[in-house]
Enzyme design. Structure first.
Site, short mmCIF file in Angstrom:
data_model
loop_
_atom_site.label_atom_id
_atom_site.label_comp_id
_atom_site.label_asym_id
_atom_site.label_seq_id
_atom_site.Cartn_x
_atom_site.Cartn_y
_atom_site.Cartn_z
N ALA A 12 -6.64 -41.46 -15.93
CA ALA A 12 -6.25 -41.97 -14.61
C ALA A 12 -7.22 -43.04 -14.13
O ALA A 12 -7.44 -43.21 -12.94
CB ALA A 12 -6.21 -40.81 -13.62
N ARG A 18 -1.12 -54.02 -9.73
CA ARG A 18 0.26 -54.50 -9.50
C ARG A 18 0.99 -53.71 -8.43
O ARG A 18 2.09 -54.08 -8.03
CB ARG A 18 1.04 -54.49 -10.82
CG ARG A 18 0.59 -55.60 -11.76
CD ARG A 18 1.18 -55.43 -13.13
NE ARG A 18 2.62 -55.62 -13.12
CZ ARG A 18 3.44 -55.10 -14.03
NH1 ARG A 18 2.95 -54.35 -14.99
NH2 ARG A 18 4.73 -55.31 -13.96
N LYS A 25 -3.71 -46.23 -7.79
CA LYS A 25 -2.33 -46.08 -8.29
C LYS A 25 -1.88 -44.62 -8.39
O LYS A 25 -0.80 -44.27 -7.93
CB LYS A 25 -2.20 -46.75 -9.65
CG LYS A 25 -0.84 -46.56 -10.28
CD LYS A 25 -0.55 -47.55 -11.36
CE LYS A 25 -1.08 -47.09 -12.70
NZ LYS A 25 -0.61 -47.97 -13.79
#
Ligand code: UD1
Ligand code: CA
Length: 453
Positions: A12, A18, A25
């Site tokens: 992770a 993005r 994320k």
């Protein structure tokens, strides 16, 4: 699987740039649960099983979430992003503890199912040294390709390093791998970084296995299950897939969903028997709905327990800490928060109940507001069993209303009301008989006909 222990390593350390978000994320939510927590929930958790999560530097929020989701998980920090094999080796200490099976999963692949991990472990039990999860990609661009020779998995080629011919292969690496514990470290330590990106690729494990005469196999699954999330668009797609899964599971468990596609569930929603959910209901995390309860349309529930045969909505908002007893009725435009409402009580219209305990069989009239906040602190209130609160009353917390007490409509209650008593707080009503009639007659006398204006 009895007798075998598993170490699950979740990678992770991704930056997730993005996502265009300040949130790491893997903390983005699908069905109300962070991505990484979905993966942790699917990881084996029998006695003797362990979990290690590899996070990036400055990922304290991720570590906190991991603690919540899997208190037994160990976290390791990968200081530099040098590739997936390098990330796995950040958890070297956990690998050295010696599990029978070592599962490697990605923290941004939330739809992975526990049964898939199980299938991979069966392959190890049957003698494979490595099981790789594969899928047929609709568009394989960007994925590692699974290259087979004579029906055997021979290598995985990353897209960037693949030849034209190799790029036509659609069987792709999902990222999930299962290593036999006794050879895992030997293999991982042999992985180098001599590829186009200069990264340590976990996928090189396959070719090394082959050199050593160890067996690597492919376990296939659907593309839907292994969707990785890099963008908000992919996050929304995963939400759709997950909601379909949760709705189907609810239907299979006997929940009546009149229009399933309009109902949003959380990954941890639990239902009793004969529950009905009407169209357009949104359920957040931490909700339990017991037998026979009905959630009417346009209601929103989070962190709440709905007792047997309770009726909620339409247009109800149940906020964290709401606990409804059996047969409670919460009607339209009612909001509740941190409140226990006992069996048989009715709160039917236009009401706010916050930080309050209400006993059994009370009746809370339309437009009742518990004034629980003074601008600095929240205060708790108590409304006794069988109390009757007249419409449009304000109950200024902290306040206690006794069992069986009666509050006159429109009262502002600031002091304790003893059991079985009446409290009314409003000015005396004055009545002047005939006043309205005289008023109208005077107005009409003084009014000139319109034509003379
Ligand atoms: C990887 C696989 C590829 C596969 C694809 C599936 C490798 C070399 N490639 O490629 O075969 O088809 O996933 O989605 O394994 N990570 C770290 N530290 C690192 C690098 C990655 O923690 O140094 C984590 C990322 O956070 C992510 C996962 O590993 O969760 C995969 O990394 P990513 O860079 O997305 O790999 P891909 O290039 O997509
Ligand atoms: Ca990826």
């Amino acid at each position: 699987m009895s007798g075998r222990t598993t170490l699950t390593i979740v990678l992770a350390a991704g930056e997730g740039t993005r996502m265009r978000s300040s949130l790491p994320k893997v903390l983005h939510l699908v069905a109300g649960r962070p991505l990484v927590a979905h993966v942790l929930a699917a990881a084996p958790s029998d006695k003797g099983d362990a979990v290690a999560v590899v996070v990036g530097p400055d990922h304290q929020a991720v570590i906190d979430e991991i603690r919540r989701a899997r208190p037994d998980a160990k976290t390791f920090v990968q200081r530099e992003r040098l590739g997936t094999a390098h990330a796995v080796l950040a958890a070297r200490e956990a690998i050295a503890d010696g599990a029978d099976d070592i599962l490697i999963a990605f923290g941004d692949t939330p739809l992975i199912d526990a049964t898939t991990f199980e299938r991979m472990r069966v392959a190890l039990k049957d003698g494979a040294a490595l099981a790789v999860l594969g899928f047929r990609a609709a568009d394989p661009t960007g994925y590692g390709r699974l290259l087979e020779e004579g029906g055997q998995l021979a290598a995985i080629r990353e897209h960037a390093d693949a030849s034209e011919a190799e790029r036509t292969v659609t069987l792709c690496n999902a990222g999930v791998m299962a290593f036999a514990g006794h050879t895992a470290l030997t293999i991982l330590d042999r992985i180098g970084n001599g590829n186009s990106k200069g990264e340590y690729y976990l996928t090189d494990a396959v070719a090394i296995m082959r050199e050593l005469g160890l067996r690597a196999v492919v376990i296939e699954t659907s593309e839907d299950e292994v969707r990785g999330i890099n963008t908000k668009g992919q996050l929304a797609e995963a939400e759709q897939v997950m909601q379909r899964k949760l709705r189907q599971a609810a239907l299979d468990a006997g929940v009546t969903l009149i229009a399933p596609e309009t109902v949003f569930l959380a990954a941890d929603t639990t239902f009793g028997k004969d529950v009905t959910i009407e169209p357009f209901v949104v359920i957040g995390p931490g909700v339990t709905i017991e037998d026979g309860a009905v959630i009417h349309s346009f209601s929103s529930l989070i962190d709440s327990r709905i007792g047997k045969n309770a009726l909620v909505g339409p247009f109800a908002r149940l906020r964290p800490g709401t606990v409804l007893g059996e047969g409670v009725r919460i009607g339209n435009f009612v909001e509740t928060k941190a409140s226990e409402i006992d069996a048989g009580t009715k709160v039917n219209h236009l009401t706010y109940i916050g930080d309050t305990h209400i006993g059994e069989k009370a009746n809370i009239g339309a437009g009742t507001i518990v004034c629980n906040y003074d601008g600095f602190d929240k205060h708790r209130s108590e409304i006794g069993a069988g109390a009757f609160v007249g419409s449009n009353s304000s109950l200024v917390a902290p306040v206690k209303i006794g069992a069986g007490a009666f509050i006159g409509s429109g009262s502002v209650i600031t002091r304790e009301v003893p059991d079985d008593s009446l409290a009314v707080e409003r000015s005396q009503q004055t009545v002047r008989e005939g006043w309205a009639k005289r008023f109208r007659e005077m107005k009409l006398l003084n009014r000139k006909p319109k034509s003379q204006k």
